[in-house]
Design a protein around this motif. Structure first.
Motif, PDB file in Angstrom:
ATOM      1  N   SER A 121       0.949  -1.475  -0.174  1.00 56.46           N
ATOM      2  CA  SER A 121      -0.412   0.089   0.045  1.00 56.46           C
ATOM      3  C   SER A 121       0.510   0.731   0.184  1.00 56.46           C
ATOM      4  O   SER A 121       0.424   1.960  -0.688  1.00 56.46           O
ATOM      5  CB  SER A 121      -1.241   0.066   1.451  1.00 56.46           C
ATOM      6  OG  SER A 121      -1.748  -1.246   1.605  1.00 56.46           O
ATOM      7  N   LEU A 122       1.789   1.490   1.109  1.00 54.51           N
ATOM      8  CA  LEU A 122       2.333   2.199   0.942  1.00 54.51           C
ATOM      9  C   LEU A 122       3.768   2.725  -0.720  1.00 54.51           C
ATOM     10  O   LEU A 122       3.685   3.682  -1.261  1.00 54.51           O
ATOM     11  CB  LEU A 122       3.358   2.757   2.334  1.00 54.51           C
ATOM     12  CG  LEU A 122       3.314   2.246   3.520  1.00 54.51           C
ATOM     13  CD1 LEU A 122       4.221   1.937   4.464  1.00 54.51           C
ATOM     14  CD2 LEU A 122       2.482   3.705   3.623  1.00 54.51           C
ATOM     15  N   LYS A 123       3.939   1.334  -1.193  1.00 49.26           N
ATOM     16  CA  LYS A 123       4.949   1.921  -2.272  1.00 49.26           C
ATOM     17  C   LYS A 123       3.522   2.225  -3.784  1.00 49.26           C
ATOM     18  O   LYS A 123       3.942   2.697  -4.355  1.00 49.26           O
ATOM     19  CB  LYS A 123       5.413   0.234  -2.976  1.00 49.26           C
ATOM     20  CG  LYS A 123       5.628   0.267  -4.000  1.00 49.26           C
ATOM     21  CD  LYS A 123       6.130  -1.126  -4.215  1.00 49.26           C
ATOM     22  CE  LYS A 123       7.084  -2.030  -3.433  1.00 49.26           C
ATOM     23  NZ  LYS A 123       7.721  -3.488  -4.115  1.00 49.26           N
ATOM     24  N   ALA A 124       2.537   1.953  -2.804  1.00 50.73           N
ATOM     25  CA  ALA A 124       1.184   2.184  -4.686  1.00 50.73           C
ATOM     26  C   ALA A 124       1.058   4.120  -4.194  1.00 50.73           C
ATOM     27  O   ALA A 124       1.196   4.585  -5.263  1.00 50.73           O
ATOM     28  CB  ALA A 124       0.018   1.307  -4.325  1.00 50.73           C
ATOM     29  N   LEU A 125       0.944   4.372  -2.718  1.00 45.95           N
ATOM     30  CA  LEU A 125       0.881   6.002  -2.615  1.00 45.95           C
ATOM     31  C   LEU A 125       2.374   6.087  -3.519  1.00 45.95           C
ATOM     32  O   LEU A 125       1.387   7.540  -3.533  1.00 45.95           O
ATOM     33  CB  LEU A 125       0.553   5.649  -0.775  1.00 45.95           C
ATOM     34  CG  LEU A 125      -0.989   5.557  -0.694  1.00 45.95           C
ATOM     35  CD1 LEU A 125      -0.669   5.087   0.769  1.00 45.95           C
ATOM     36  CD2 LEU A 125      -1.294   7.037  -0.938  1.00 45.95           C
TER      37      LEU A 125
ATOM     38  N   LEU B  52       0.919  10.168  -3.177  1.00 43.00           N
ATOM     39  CA  LEU B  52      -0.680  10.358  -3.353  1.00 43.00           C
ATOM     40  C   LEU B  52      -0.456  10.378  -1.559  1.00 43.00           C
ATOM     41  O   LEU B  52       0.160   9.737  -1.312  1.00 43.00           O
ATOM     42  CB  LEU B  52      -2.545   9.620  -3.786  1.00 43.00           C
ATOM     43  CG  LEU B  52      -2.737   9.961  -4.505  1.00 43.00           C
ATOM     44  CD1 LEU B  52      -3.549   9.218  -4.832  1.00 43.00           C
ATOM     45  CD2 LEU B  52      -2.807  11.379  -4.773  1.00 43.00           C
ATOM     46  N   ASP B  53      -1.234  10.244  -0.504  1.00 44.14           N
ATOM     47  CA  ASP B  53      -0.410  10.258   0.589  1.00 44.14           C
ATOM     48  C   ASP B  53      -2.449   9.942   1.821  1.00 44.14           C
ATOM     49  O   ASP B  53      -2.450   9.630   2.833  1.00 44.14           O
ATOM     50  CB  ASP B  53      -0.129  11.129   1.622  1.00 44.14           C
ATOM     51  CG  ASP B  53      -0.740  12.529   1.412  1.00 44.14           C
ATOM     52  OD1 ASP B  53      -2.452  12.258   0.946  1.00 44.14           O
ATOM     53  OD2 ASP B  53      -0.141  13.367   2.183  1.00 44.14           O
ATOM     54  N   THR B  54      -2.719   9.286   0.424  1.00 46.30           N
ATOM     55  CA  THR B  54      -4.388   8.825   1.209  1.00 46.30           C
ATOM     56  C   THR B  54      -4.720   7.717   0.509  1.00 46.30           C
ATOM     57  O   THR B  54      -5.256   7.347  -0.345  1.00 46.30           O
ATOM     58  CB  THR B  54      -5.606   9.830   0.534  1.00 46.30           C
ATOM     59  OG1 THR B  54      -5.369  11.567   1.736  1.00 46.30           O
ATOM     60  CG2 THR B  54      -7.162  10.315   1.821  1.00 46.30           C
ATOM     61  N   LEU B  55      -4.845   7.219   1.358  1.00 46.63           N
ATOM     62  CA  LEU B  55      -5.533   5.507   1.318  1.00 46.63           C
ATOM     63  C   LEU B  55      -6.591   4.699   1.956  1.00 46.63           C
ATOM     64  O   LEU B  55      -7.031   5.425   3.345  1.00 46.63           O
ATOM     65  CB  LEU B  55      -4.754   4.598   2.077  1.00 46.63           C
ATOM     66  CG  LEU B  55      -4.766   2.697   1.994  1.00 46.63           C
ATOM     67  CD1 LEU B  55      -4.092   2.887   0.804  1.00 46.63           C
ATOM     68  CD2 LEU B  55      -4.151   1.905   3.018  1.00 46.63           C
ATOM     69  N   VAL B  56      -7.747   4.509   1.455  1.00 47.95           N
ATOM     70  CA  VAL B  56      -8.623   4.155   1.862  1.00 47.95           C
ATOM     71  C   VAL B  56      -8.980   2.477   1.691  1.00 47.95           C
ATOM     72  O   VAL B  56      -8.601   2.000   0.893  1.00 47.95           O
ATOM     73  CB  VAL B  56     -10.050   4.558   0.838  1.00 47.95           C
ATOM     74  CG1 VAL B  56     -11.372   3.252   1.074  1.00 47.95           C
ATOM     75  CG2 VAL B  56     -10.501   5.742   1.247  1.00 47.95           C
ATOM     76  N   ILE B  57      -9.066   2.091   2.846  1.00 45.86           N
ATOM     77  CA  ILE B  57      -9.129   0.361   2.851  1.00 45.86           C
ATOM     78  C   ILE B  57     -10.726   0.141   3.179  1.00 45.86           C
ATOM     79  O   ILE B  57     -11.237   0.750   3.785  1.00 45.86           O
ATOM     80  CB  ILE B  57      -8.451  -0.582   3.952  1.00 45.86           C
ATOM     81  CG1 ILE B  57      -8.397   0.479   5.492  1.00 45.86           C
ATOM     82  CG2 ILE B  57      -6.559  -0.094   3.585  1.00 45.86           C
ATOM     83  CD1 ILE B  57      -8.173  -0.585   6.073  1.00 45.86           C
ATOM     84  N   ALA B  58     -11.032  -1.118   2.266  1.00 50.99           N
ATOM     85  CA  ALA B  58     -12.054  -2.074   2.323  1.00 50.99           C
ATOM     86  C   ALA B  58     -12.518  -3.236   1.648  1.00 50.99           C
ATOM     87  O   ALA B  58     -11.346  -3.595   0.864  1.00 50.99           O
ATOM     88  CB  ALA B  58     -12.969  -0.978   0.968  1.00 50.99           C
TER      89      ALA B  58
END
Length: 345
Positions: free
Chosen positions: A254-258, A263-269
């Motif tokens: 996830s950090l690598k994708a950001l 970007l610095d906003t992550l939504v997990i679902a």
């Protein structure tokens, strides 16, 4: 605008009503866990039949709960895919027939878009302020994907699992240990009292691109169980080690994708987003880089009608609706969706 949402993609029958002004009005959910538990997994034919048996009763229960009637509805949305074709068809036929009888629009909703947008849903009059663009981590028993959300409805796949999903790995490893179905929550519970460093388990593809792979991890757990015996090994330690491996992969990817999309906003679902260790580590890492992480309330992480109602409401308000033909799409990439025209809200 008040919209009824219907979710029947797998083994949950979920219905909900949302309002464009006040948000979630009410929801009901029936889980088929007890039905499928003896088989150790979902049996598609049994799932479809149980949706048929429960859906009308649940709609009546929802109207009692909310004090509303069919006449109060302005639209009906249902899960069109991805999912089990028979289960999807149950909800689609029911929802389209209801909308036709009431003379109101109907729309088939993408199951993963429902999950992805669920953290934005207004619950108890409150909704977090999440603006696009952001990166979404969709993680459940059937899917593990990283998606760049450029705008609502505009999705770009960054990476996905090339074999087992994270939730599937949790569940299948739990089955090896003789834990009740579904196994993911059971693993997380036992992990709380275990040593996450007790077993040296692999982190597949950890440093290779944005894609995921969990089949090798599952195989490693199987080798441990076979070597030590399911009755003799330390279940808590193995569960803690398994959870640590999965969480580390999800967090670092996830950090690598950001970073890749700046970007610095992550939504997990998705169902696995309810895992407290995953949430804690993502919160710590995003805080370290000055970012933010958002997720839905725990009760809306697994499949539910509220997320479908919310996603469908946004699209109906943008003027989108389906014709009289009823179709389901068991395999349906997010990238094929039309953007949601935010100016129409």
């Amino acid at each position: 605008m008040r919209v009824l949402g219907i979710e029947t993609s797998c083994d949950e029958t979920g219905l909900a009503i949302v309002d464009s002004e006040t948000g979630l009005i009410g929801h009901v959910l029936y889980s088929q866990i007890a039905l499928h538990e003896i088989y150790g997994g979902v049996v598609p034919e049994l799932a479809s039949r149980d949706h048929i048996k429960k859906i009308t009763l649940l709609l009546e229960q929802l109207f009692v709960q909310t004090g509303l009637t069919k006449a109060d509805l302005d639209g009906v949305v249902y899960t069109r895919g991805p999912g089990l074709v028979g289960a999807l068809m149950t909800g689609a036929l029911f929802g389209r027939a209801l909308a036709m009888g009431l003379g109101i629009p109907a729309l088939g909703v993408h199951h993963l878009e429902g999950h992805l947008l669920s953290p934005l849903m207004k619950v108890d009059g409150q909704a977090p302020e999440i603006s696009t663009p952001f990166v979404a981590l969709l993680v459940s028993g059937g899917h593990t994907q990283l998606v760049a959300v450029r705008a609502l409805g505009a999705y770009e796949l960054i990476g996905e699992s090339i074999d087992d999903a994270a939730g599937e790995c949790f569940d299948k490893c739990a089955k090896m240990l003789g834990l009740p179905y579904p196994g993911g929550p059971q693993v997380a519970k036992l992990a709380q009292s275990g040593n996450p460093k007790a077993y040296d388990l692999p982190r597949p593809l950890l440093h290779k691109g944005a894609d995921f792979s969990f089949s090798g991890l599952k195989s490693a757990v199987r080798r441990v169980v076979e070597a030590e015996g399911a009755d003799k090994l330390n279940h808590a330690d193995l569960c803690a080690s398994l959870q640590a491996a999965i969480v580390e992969v999800l967090v670092k990817k996830s950090l690598k994708a950001l970073k890749a999309v700046d970007l610095d906003t992550l939504v997990i679902a998705g169902g696995v987003s309810a895992n407290t260790e995953l949430r804690a580590q993502l919160e710590a890492e995003l805080s370290r880089i000055g970012g933010q992480v958002f997720y839905a309330p725990t009760e809306f992480c697994t499949d539910n009608g509220a997320m479908i109602a919310h996603a469908g409401l946004l699209r109906l308000m943008a003027g989108q609706s389906d014709g009289l033909n009823i179709s389901t799409t068991p395999r349906w990439p997010l990238s094929e969706l039309e953007p949601i025209d935010a100016t129409a809200h």
